[in-house]
Design an enzyme around this catalytic site. Structure first.
Site, short mmCIF file in Angstrom:
data_model
loop_
_atom_site.label_atom_id
_atom_site.label_comp_id
_atom_site.label_asym_id
_atom_site.label_seq_id
_atom_site.Cartn_x
_atom_site.Cartn_y
_atom_site.Cartn_z
N ARG A 231 37.27 89.80 -41.25
CA ARG A 231 36.75 89.78 -42.61
C ARG A 231 37.10 88.50 -43.36
NH1 ARG A 231 32.71 91.70 -43.49
NH2 ARG A 231 32.26 89.59 -44.18
N LYS B 276 34.25 73.72 -61.51
CA LYS B 276 33.84 75.12 -61.66
C LYS B 276 33.85 75.79 -60.28
CE LYS B 276 31.15 74.18 -65.81
NZ LYS B 276 29.81 74.13 -66.43
N LYS C 28 36.29 65.27 -73.00
CA LYS C 28 35.19 66.20 -73.23
C LYS C 28 35.07 66.55 -74.71
CE LYS C 28 34.48 69.37 -70.10
NZ LYS C 28 33.22 68.86 -69.50
N GLU D 156 32.38 62.40 -72.34
CA GLU D 156 31.21 63.26 -72.43
C GLU D 156 30.51 63.04 -73.77
OE1 GLU D 156 31.17 67.71 -71.28
OE2 GLU D 156 31.36 67.71 -73.47
N ASP E 84 25.49 64.84 -71.50
CA ASP E 84 25.60 66.30 -71.34
C ASP E 84 24.44 67.03 -72.00
OD1 ASP E 84 27.04 68.67 -70.52
OD2 ASP E 84 27.46 68.98 -72.65
#
Length: 277
Positions: A97, A132, A164, A194, A215
């Site tokens: 698995r 992410k 950011k 950003e 962005d």
């Protein structure tokens, strides 16, 4: 991939899945019973993670023999054998698995990445991932992006400076944020910022940002920003990129397109372990 980190992570995954033992397999089979199986593709995909799957079986029992039937980055069809394994039946079943979970996940990421790369073929642009990723799987997922023909963005927060929107909001301005970074970060580190407006792009140029991220801009706005930057900084496009929009984004003239979906939205591929008589 870092072999020591890989082994420690796989060991933790095996411990999580097996617990105190495989009650089913250990009740049916003796420790000395041997067997063989094949990991078989149930659909078409790009192979990634063969070495990871082999490491799962090896950590479960070093006597398990793995035979690679395809190489990383190979495109396989339904019915193709991805890996052959043989050894103690109980240990093959214990490792099954975890090996399949990781292999299916990595193949899915490599396959999706290859589609994005194909979508921008012929254009001078790189497809990259983001942070992410699935906690605990970042190294494997970023490896799968590379196998699919993509590139890696930062592995973690120590890999580079990326100012950011929340940094800017908390600091007050792009100019002030860049100034503070320059006072503390090593001179060898590039500064990326950003932006979501052309005014912010202009501010980045004035304060000398090395990389400017556009962005969630439209391709038309991106093209205008690229013209304004005019080679004075590397240009990255990000935000809401998908297979339908990525070509138009790349055609705006950006250097890099970062795609969070490569890792956060890639579906796992269908792979099964078929027992051999």
């Amino acid at each position: 991939m870092d072999k020591n980190l890989l082994r420690s992570q796989i060991a933790a995954f095996l411990t999580e899945d097996i617990g105190r033992g495989d009650l089913t397999s250990e009740s049916i089979f003796g420790a000395n019973e041997m067997g063989s199986a094949r990991l078989v593709a149930r659909e078409e995909f790009v192979v990634a993670g063969i070495g990871v799957a082999k490491e799962v079986f090896a950590l479960q029992n070093s006597d398990i023999v793995c035979n690679e039937t395809v190489a990383e980055a190979t495109k396989v069809a339904a019915g193709d054998v991805v890996l052959e394994v043989s050894g103690p039946v109980v240990d093959l079943l214990k490792a099954e698995r975890v090996a399949l979970n990781l292999l299916q996940r990595m193949c899915g990421i490599a396959t999706l990445t290859s589609r994005f790369v194909e979508a921008v073929a012929g254009l001078p642009v790189r497809i990259t991932d983001t942070r992410k990723t699935t906690p605990g799987l970042r190294m494997m997922e970023k490896h799968a992006v590379q196998v699919g023909g993509g590139s890696n963005h930062r592995f973690n927060l120590t890999d580079g400076v990326l100012i950011k929107d929340n940094h800017i909001a908390a600091c007050g301005s792009i100019t002030e944020a860049v100034k503070r970074v320059r006072e503390k970060a090593p001179h060898t580190i590039k500064i990326e910022v950003e932006t979501d407006t052309l005014d912010q792009v202009e501010e980045c140029l004035v304060c000398g940002a090395d990389i400017i991220m556009l962005d969630n801009m439209s391709p038309k706005m991106m093209a205008e920003a690229v013209g304004k930057i005019d080679g004075r900084a590397l240009v990255e496009a990000s935000g809401g990129v998908n297979l339908e929009t990525v070509r138009a984004i790349a055609e705006s003239g950006v250097d890099i397109v970062s795609v969070g979906a490569l890792t956060h939205s890639a579906p796992s591929c269908d792979i099964g372990m078929d027992w051999l008589d």
